[in-house]
Design a protein around this motif. Structure first.
Motif, PDB file in Angstrom:
ATOM      1  N   ARG A 212      43.527  13.229  35.563  1.00 19.14           N
ATOM      2  CA  ARG A 212      44.762  12.498  35.837  1.00 19.14           C
ATOM      3  C   ARG A 212      45.962  13.313  35.366  1.00 19.14           C
ATOM      4  N   SER A 213      47.091  13.071  35.996  1.00 22.35           N
ATOM      5  CA  SER A 213      48.338  13.692  35.538  1.00 22.35           C
ATOM      6  C   SER A 213      48.717  13.057  34.194  1.00 22.35           C
ATOM      7  N   PRO A 214      49.552  13.724  33.402  1.00 22.58           N
ATOM      8  CA  PRO A 214      50.018  13.115  32.148  1.00 22.58           C
ATOM      9  C   PRO A 214      50.691  11.765  32.385  1.00 22.58           C
TER      10      PRO A 214
ATOM     11  N   ARG B 207      50.466   5.840  31.958  1.00 23.71           N
ATOM     12  CA  ARG B 207      50.456   4.501  32.584  1.00 23.71           C
ATOM     13  C   ARG B 207      49.160   3.768  32.240  1.00 23.71           C
ATOM     14  N   ASP B 208      48.029   4.468  32.380  1.00 23.78           N
ATOM     15  CA  ASP B 208      46.733   3.851  32.079  1.00 23.78           C
ATOM     16  C   ASP B 208      46.644   3.445  30.613  1.00 23.78           C
TER      17      ASP B 208
ATOM     18  N   ARG C 279      33.644   7.453  27.648  1.00 23.94           N
ATOM     19  CA  ARG C 279      34.048   8.159  28.871  1.00 23.94           C
ATOM     20  C   ARG C 279      35.441   7.757  29.344  1.00 23.94           C
ATOM     21  N   ASP C 280      36.150   6.991  28.531  1.00 28.18           N
ATOM     22  CA  ASP C 280      37.537   6.619  28.843  1.00 28.18           C
ATOM     23  C   ASP C 280      38.200   6.209  27.534  1.00 28.18           C
ATOM     24  N   VAL C 281      38.641   7.193  26.781  1.00 24.86           N
ATOM     25  CA  VAL C 281      39.072   7.012  25.398  1.00 24.86           C
ATOM     26  C   VAL C 281      40.589   7.027  25.267  1.00 24.86           C
ATOM     27  N   VAL C 282      41.101   6.131  24.420  1.00 19.76           N
ATOM     28  CA  VAL C 282      42.466   6.226  23.898  1.00 19.76           C
ATOM     29  C   VAL C 282      42.309   6.282  22.382  1.00 19.76           C
ATOM     30  N   LEU C 283      42.776   7.364  21.778  1.00 21.08           N
ATOM     31  CA  LEU C 283      42.676   7.559  20.335  1.00 21.08           C
ATOM     32  C   LEU C 283      44.081   7.548  19.749  1.00 21.08           C
ATOM     33  N   ILE C 284      44.289   6.657  18.790  1.00 27.52           N
ATOM     34  CA  ILE C 284      45.595   6.503  18.149  1.00 27.52           C
ATOM     35  C   ILE C 284      45.446   6.847  16.674  1.00 27.52           C
ATOM     36  N   LYS C 285      46.280   7.757  16.207  1.00 26.80           N
ATOM     37  CA  LYS C 285      46.359   8.071  14.782  1.00 26.80           C
ATOM     38  C   LYS C 285      47.715   7.569  14.328  1.00 26.80           C
ATOM     39  N   GLY C 286      47.723   6.838  13.230  1.00 22.49           N
ATOM     40  CA  GLY C 286      48.993   6.294  12.798  1.00 22.49           C
ATOM     41  C   GLY C 286      48.990   5.857  11.361  1.00 22.49           C
ATOM     42  N   GLU C 287      50.014   5.094  11.046  1.00 23.28           N
ATOM     43  CA  GLU C 287      50.201   4.573   9.702  1.00 23.28           C
ATOM     44  C   GLU C 287      50.202   3.057   9.773  1.00 23.28           C
ATOM     45  N   ALA C 288      49.434   2.446   8.890  1.00 23.78           N
ATOM     46  CA  ALA C 288      49.347   0.987   8.855  1.00 23.78           C
ATOM     47  C   ALA C 288      50.032   0.461   7.602  1.00 23.78           C
ATOM     48  N   GLU C 289      50.652  -0.669   7.755  1.00 21.84           N
ATOM     49  CA  GLU C 289      51.208  -1.369   6.599  1.00 21.84           C
ATOM     50  C   GLU C 289      50.654  -2.786   6.607  1.00 21.84           C
ATOM     51  N   ILE C 290      50.449  -3.317   5.439  1.00 20.05           N
ATOM     52  CA  ILE C 290      49.976  -4.695   5.290  1.00 20.05           C
ATOM     53  C   ILE C 290      51.177  -5.619   5.349  1.00 20.05           C
ATOM     54  N   VAL C 291      51.073  -6.661   6.183  1.00 17.26           N
ATOM     55  CA  VAL C 291      52.142  -7.656   6.295  1.00 17.26           C
ATOM     56  C   VAL C 291      51.512  -9.026   6.075  1.00 17.26           C
TER      57      VAL C 291
ATOM     58  N   PRO D 106      56.087   7.386  32.429  1.00 20.28           N
ATOM     59  CA  PRO D 106      55.411   6.963  33.652  1.00 20.28           C
ATOM     60  C   PRO D 106      56.299   7.243  34.863  1.00 20.28           C
ATOM     61  N   SER D 107      55.717   7.814  35.926  1.00 19.36           N
ATOM     62  CA  SER D 107      56.517   8.162  37.098  1.00 19.36           C
ATOM     63  C   SER D 107      56.851   6.949  37.948  1.00 19.36           C
ATOM     64  N   SER D 108      56.034   5.913  37.883  1.00 20.74           N
ATOM     65  CA  SER D 108      56.361   4.659  38.566  1.00 20.74           C
ATOM     66  C   SER D 108      55.915   3.530  37.665  1.00 20.74           C
ATOM     67  N   PRO D 109      56.754   2.519  37.507  1.00 16.75           N
ATOM     68  CA  PRO D 109      56.461   1.496  36.516  1.00 16.75           C
ATOM     69  C   PRO D 109      55.204   0.690  36.805  1.00 16.75           C
ATOM     70  N   GLY D 110      54.901   0.383  38.066  1.00 16.86           N
ATOM     71  CA  GLY D 110      53.719  -0.410  38.370  1.00 16.86           C
ATOM     72  C   GLY D 110      53.608  -1.606  37.454  1.00 16.86           C
ATOM     73  N   ARG D 111      52.413  -1.819  36.908  1.00 16.63           N
ATOM     74  CA  ARG D 111      52.165  -2.911  35.970  1.00 16.63           C
ATOM     75  C   ARG D 111      52.272  -2.443  34.527  1.00 16.63           C
ATOM     76  N   SER D 112      52.667  -1.216  34.295  1.00 19.09           N
ATOM     77  CA  SER D 112      52.639  -0.649  32.947  1.00 19.09           C
ATOM     78  C   SER D 112      53.548  -1.409  31.980  1.00 19.09           C
ATOM     79  N   ALA D 113      53.099  -1.370  30.744  1.00 19.78           N
ATOM     80  CA  ALA D 113      53.899  -1.964  29.668  1.00 19.78           C
ATOM     81  C   ALA D 113      55.172  -1.162  29.488  1.00 19.78           C
ATOM     82  N   VAL D 114      56.132  -1.762  28.871  1.00 18.83           N
ATOM     83  CA  VAL D 114      57.403  -1.099  28.607  1.00 18.83           C
ATOM     84  C   VAL D 114      57.172   0.040  27.624  1.00 18.83           C
ATOM     85  N   LEU D 115      57.710   1.185  27.931  1.00 21.13           N
ATOM     86  CA  LEU D 115      57.631   2.344  27.059  1.00 21.13           C
ATOM     87  C   LEU D 115      58.768   2.259  26.049  1.00 21.13           C
ATOM     88  N   PRO D 116      58.447   2.355  24.751  1.00 16.29           N
ATOM     89  CA  PRO D 116      59.515   2.269  23.759  1.00 16.29           C
ATOM     90  C   PRO D 116      60.516   3.395  23.936  1.00 16.29           C
ATOM     91  N   SER D 117      61.757   3.129  23.579  1.00 18.36           N
ATOM     92  CA  SER D 117      62.800   4.157  23.707  1.00 18.36           C
ATOM     93  C   SER D 117      62.837   5.042  22.494  1.00 18.36           C
TER      94      SER D 117
END
Length: 164
Positions: A8-10, A15-16, A80-92, A153-164
């Motif tokens: 897939r393209s970036p 979008r996915d 075979r279809d991975v999204v890997l997120i590395k981040g920082e968590a805070e307890i709320v 995303p090149s076309s919004p489709g059903r994609s979630a809003v991308l943060p600014s």
């Protein structure tokens, strides 16, 4: 032998990925204790366009492990279809969570942890997001680095809003 789909393209991967963040409910969450003992658990989540929100008991290893450093890994999808997120968590604490966030979590998942006293929220801010399907997508798997999205995303489709 499995024949992989073309890479897939970036923009399509983004979008996915945003669709998965919006629509999926389950994720694998990995933390480690100060002694290096790993902990991997499934948790429900909600995405608000900038952070993931999860809930667990305050005494569970996942919540205890994020306290010292906040470092966390979250994985969506299958091997075979991975999204890997590395981040920082805070307890709320539930009482400190903005009402809109708690309401969105409860609406998406049909469960309101604010009504369970021993539960706390994990608010996860992604720093790195990668997505790939097969080996042919390994080279371009980075979608976010240092908290900045690398593609739009090149076309919004059903994609979630991308943060600014």
């Amino acid at each position: 032998m499995i024949t992989p789909e073309p890479p897939r393209s970036p923009e399509q991967r983004l979008r996915d990925t945003l669709d998965r963040l919006r629509d999926d409910e389950d994720a694998w969450v990995a933390t480690a204790s100060p002694d290096g003992i790993p902990c991997l658990v499934p948790l429900w989540f909600a995405w608000n366009g900038a952070t993931l929100l999860m809930a667990t008991r305050r005494t569970n290893p996942t919540a205890v492990n994020v306290t010292p450093t906040g470092e966390i890994r979250v994985t969506l999808g299958t091997p075979r279809d991975v999204v890997l997120i590395k981040g920082e968590a805070e307890i709320v604490e539930g009482t400190a969570l903005p009402t809109d966030d708690g309401d969105a979590f409860a609406a998406k998942l049909g469960w309101d942890p604010r009504q369970s006293a021993p539960c706390v929220y994990l608010r996860i801010t992604p720093h790195t997001v990668q997505a790939w399907r097969e080996e042919n997508e390994q080279a371009g798997r980075d979608l976010m680095r240092s908290g900045t999205w690398l593609a739009r995303p090149s076309s919004p489709g059903r994609s979630a809003v991308l943060p600014s």
